[in-house]
Scaffold this motif. Structure first.
Motif, short mmCIF file in Angstrom:
data_model
loop_
_atom_site.label_atom_id
_atom_site.label_comp_id
_atom_site.label_asym_id
_atom_site.label_seq_id
_atom_site.Cartn_x
_atom_site.Cartn_y
_atom_site.Cartn_z
N SER A 1 0.81 -1.17 -0.15
CA SER A 1 -0.28 -0.01 -0.26
C SER A 1 0.71 1.23 -0.01
O SER A 1 1.20 1.75 1.19
CB SER A 1 -1.04 0.08 0.97
OG SER A 1 -1.77 1.14 0.99
N ASN A 2 1.32 1.78 -1.12
CA ASN A 2 2.22 2.60 -1.37
C ASN A 2 1.72 3.81 -2.34
O ASN A 2 2.22 4.24 -3.06
CB ASN A 2 3.54 2.13 -1.96
CG ASN A 2 4.64 2.70 -1.60
OD1 ASN A 2 5.14 3.09 -0.53
ND2 ASN A 2 5.83 2.97 -2.58
N ALA A 3 0.66 4.35 -1.92
CA ALA A 3 -0.34 5.32 -2.15
C ALA A 3 -0.43 4.80 -3.79
O ALA A 3 -0.88 3.86 -4.25
CB ALA A 3 0.47 6.66 -2.30
N CYS A 4 -0.40 6.28 -4.83
CA CYS A 4 -0.64 5.79 -6.02
C CYS A 4 0.29 5.28 -6.78
O CYS A 4 0.43 4.92 -8.36
CB CYS A 4 -1.19 7.05 -6.58
SG CYS A 4 -2.53 7.76 -5.98
N LEU B 1 0.21 7.60 13.97
CA LEU B 1 0.83 6.75 13.14
C LEU B 1 2.36 7.42 12.78
O LEU B 1 3.36 7.02 13.28
CB LEU B 1 0.34 6.11 12.12
CG LEU B 1 1.12 4.99 11.47
CD1 LEU B 1 1.48 4.01 11.97
CD2 LEU B 1 0.78 4.70 10.03
N CYS B 2 2.06 8.62 12.21
CA CYS B 2 3.27 9.32 11.93
C CYS B 2 4.20 9.86 12.83
O CYS B 2 5.66 9.95 13.05
CB CYS B 2 3.03 10.58 10.88
SG CYS B 2 2.21 10.00 9.38
N LYS B 3 3.42 10.41 13.80
CA LYS B 3 4.12 10.86 15.10
C LYS B 3 5.09 9.50 15.88
O LYS B 3 6.02 10.13 16.28
CB LYS B 3 3.35 11.32 16.43
CG LYS B 3 2.59 12.82 15.80
CD LYS B 3 1.52 13.05 16.74
CE LYS B 3 0.96 14.47 16.61
NZ LYS B 3 -0.17 14.57 17.47
N SER C 1 -2.00 -2.89 10.48
CA SER C 1 -3.64 -2.04 10.20
C SER C 1 -3.70 -0.94 9.26
O SER C 1 -4.64 -0.14 9.17
CB SER C 1 -4.00 -1.68 11.59
OG SER C 1 -2.88 -0.64 12.29
N SER C 2 -2.63 -0.92 8.47
CA SER C 2 -2.48 0.02 7.49
C SER C 2 -2.65 1.64 8.38
O SER C 2 -2.10 1.83 9.21
CB SER C 2 -3.56 0.05 6.56
OG SER C 2 -3.47 1.11 5.31
N SER C 3 -3.63 2.33 7.83
CA SER C 3 -3.98 3.59 8.13
C SER C 3 -5.21 3.62 8.85
O SER C 3 -5.87 4.47 9.13
CB SER C 3 -3.58 4.75 7.35
OG SER C 3 -4.38 4.45 6.23
N LEU C 4 -5.76 2.43 9.41
CA LEU C 4 -6.96 2.35 9.85
C LEU C 4 -7.43 3.40 10.98
O LEU C 4 -8.67 3.82 11.01
CB LEU C 4 -7.31 1.17 10.29
CG LEU C 4 -7.84 0.00 9.19
CD1 LEU C 4 -8.04 -1.44 9.83
CD2 LEU C 4 -8.93 0.44 8.39
N ASP C 5 -6.44 3.72 11.98
CA ASP C 5 -6.79 4.65 13.12
C ASP C 5 -7.13 5.85 12.54
O ASP C 5 -8.27 6.38 12.82
CB ASP C 5 -5.49 4.97 13.77
CG ASP C 5 -5.92 5.43 15.13
OD1 ASP C 5 -6.46 4.76 16.13
OD2 ASP C 5 -5.77 6.71 15.21
N LEU D 1 -3.28 6.95 4.50
CA LEU D 1 -2.44 6.42 3.44
C LEU D 1 -1.29 5.92 4.27
O LEU D 1 -0.41 6.90 4.80
CB LEU D 1 -1.92 7.19 2.24
CG LEU D 1 -2.77 7.35 1.20
CD1 LEU D 1 -2.37 8.62 0.26
CD2 LEU D 1 -3.38 6.19 0.37
N PRO D 2 -0.91 4.58 4.60
CA PRO D 2 0.11 4.22 5.58
C PRO D 2 1.47 4.81 5.00
O PRO D 2 2.39 5.13 6.18
CB PRO D 2 0.04 2.75 5.57
CG PRO D 2 -0.55 2.43 4.29
CD PRO D 2 -1.40 3.53 4.08
#
Length: 569
Positions: free
Chosen positions: A144-147, A436-438, A471-475, A501-502
């Protein structure tokens, strides 16, 4: 895991499903006739209003006798895989057969208007459902790497064949439109009221579409589609500039093009045509023109297929690569529909009409949120290998930086702010990131501080960043969906949507530490040795001189990040 530029990688059977029809031949023929798949479907997707969209016909979802338990997207994946296996003469459990799934949002429609997280929202589970329906026990990977997911998947699949992990890899990419996706792109004000016009001076945004496509990568010439098309080279890079806007200089995409040409042992003059990302947004098209100028490719015929199919997200890289291979075999270049007058600062060789292609090599490009870029080289010639690399090597690994939050006595927000302040590295953008990013940002900062001397000796495009989670970016997906469900008059927040987007966590780390090498995000059921093996593969293949890799997971106040740096001795 060893690595060699041999054996050659062939393109085998393929299949694609889009608004233009089922099967590559139907899609190719309709584009040949200058047909597009856009329609205004207010009754199907009310939020699109009068915006043109490219939607798969409803009857497709009930075809081919697929099990009813599968979701709509899973059914498309199953149909495509089933057709590819049948055409290639492979079984679902052929030895050394692997699958790579490419998607940006998977079954995200299962989140709409519902409480809790449906199990099939997890991308690894989605892929498992598909293969289970086909009675396959083969190994699979989810990206899962965006577009750039689709092009990334083809590049990575080719590398894994060269590393002898697989002999055949079926790469499948797919995404469907939903309220979740549509509202997000509208929040960025990036959707055009008319069918998109890539690179044109009147362009005013992208057109959304949905599709699913797959292609077999194989080391067997016997099952390759004739005339044979080879995967000659490929590379992935990062802008290290902005998470939602492409580089203003084009240098990130240029680095990917440069590395892909080097691996393929090709020069700019060898390229017959370029299938660009070409979303028709102001900044994407401008960036690509600059990257192609830097790569001395401004005179090469270029096209975008999104004015026929729309931007199909995780499917785009796969279906556009398939169509590029068909153009290569037919020695032609499709026109860019809607193009009339060049609207970018650097010259490009564009036409609205189909043309003959003179060269025997095609360059496929992709770019996406998180600053990621990919370049893939297809060829009618096998070419000479650039180099052979040793199977024997010694690696040096740093100590792991580990942060776990599942046993916190305090709120995660309070905890992570305290961790950030301890870095003593002011960055107000940190407070705008999702959790997630933090988490990834703090762990990476600690890791880089401990390896600062060594990393300072490397160029930005010599460092890669490879991450994975379950969980990818489900949060953050949940936060965005809450905004969608509220039907706020102000609309949803683009500042929230970009974090759905994770791979954006990799983008944030890349920006902070000026990483312009490969950034890729894998989805796994659990932590495994695969990430380390893939990091070693990047070192062996010469794609990187150091790789940051590890697990980065956050969901419902619980998080874990574990990062290391690996390099060759």
């Amino acid at each position: 895991m060893g690595y060699s530029i041999e054996p050659p990688i062939f393109l085998g059977a393929d299949c694609m499903i889009s608004s233009l029809g089922i099967g590559t031949t139907e899609n190719y023929t309709r584009i040949l006739n200058y047909e597009d798949g856009f329609s205004s479907r207010k009754e199907a997707l009310d939020l699109m209003k009068s915006y043109p969209v490219s939607l798969i016909k409803e009857e497709v979802f009930s075809s081919d006798g697929m099990p009813g338990a599968l979701t709509r997207l899973e059914r498309l994946f199953a149909i495509v895989i089933k057709r590819i296996l049948k055409e290639s003469g492979l079984s679902e459990n052929t030895p050394k057969l692997g699958f790579i799934f490419s998607t940006t949002k998977g079954n995200i429609d299962l989140l709409e208007g519902k409480g809790g997280l449906h199990p099939d929202l997890y991308l690894h589970q989605m892929a498992s459902n598909v293969l289970k329906s086909l009675n396959s026990h083969a190994e699979f990977i989810v990206i899962s790497n965006a577009c750039i997911s689709g092009v990334s998947a083809i590049i990575i699949g080719s590398r894994l064949i060269r590393a002898d992990k697989f002999s055949h890899v079926v790469v499948v990419g797919g995404d469907l439109l939903s309220e979740f996706v549509i509202t997000g792109f509208h929040a960025f004000r990036s959707v055009s009221m008319t069918p998109c016009r890539p690179y044109d001076e009147a362009r005013d945004g992208l057109s959304l579409g949905e599709a699913c496509g797959g292609v077999l990568l194989t080391n067997s010439s016997q099952i390759a589609v004739k005339p044979e098309v080879y995967v000659r080279g490929g590379a992935i890079s990062n802008d290290a500039n902005h998470i939602s806007g492409p580089s203003r200089t084009g240098d990130g995409l240029f680095f990917a093009i440069q590395k892909a040409l080097q691996e393929a042992t090709l020069l700019p003059d060898d390229i017959g045509f370029i299938n660009a990302h070409g979303t028709a947004t102001l900044y994407n098209d401008e960036m690509e023109s600059k990257a192609l100028h830097l790569a001395a490719l401004s005179d090469v015929p270029v096209n975008s297929l999104k004015s026929y199919l729309g931007h199909t997200l995780g499917a785009s890289g796969v279906i556009e690569t398939i169509l590029s291979a068909y153009q290569l075999r037919e020695r032609m270049v499709f026109g860019t529909k809607g193009f009339a007058r060049l609207g970018v600062s650097m010259p490009l060789n564009l036409s609205a009409l189909h043309r003959k292609a003179n060269g025997r090599n095609c360059l496929k490009l992709a770019s996406g949120f998180g600053g990621c870029n990919a370049a893939l080289l297809l060829s009618l010639d096998q070419g000479e290998p650039a180099k052979q690399t040793s199977h024997d090597t010694t690696y040096l690994e740093s100590e792991s930086v580990l942060i776990e939050t599942d046993s916190l006595n305090s709120d995660f927000g309070e905890f992570i702010r305290e961790q950030f302040r301890a870095l003593q590295s002011p960055n107000l953008k940190f407070y705008k990131m999702d959790d997630l990013c933090k988490l990834g940002y703090v762990a990476a900062a600690r890791l880089f501080a401990s390896q600062q001397k060594y990393l300072a000796e490397l160029e930005p495009n010599e460092i890669a960043l490879i991450l994975a989670n379950r969980s990818s970016s489900l949060d953050t997906d949940g936060h965005h969906q809450q905004n969608v469900d509220m039907h706020s008059e102000e609309g949803v927040s683009p500042a929230v949507f970009v974090y759905t987007l994770p791979n954006v966590v990799a983008g944030e780390i890349a920006i902070k530490h000026k990483i312009q090498g490969e950034t890729t995000f894998f989805i796994q059921e659990k932590e495994s040795e695969f990430l380390k093996e893939y990091a070693q593969l990047l070192l062996l293949s010469g794609q990187a001189k150091a790789v940051v890799y590890g697990w980065c997971e956050y969901l419902n106040q619980n998080g874990k990040v574990s990062l290391k740096i690996i390099k060759r001795k």
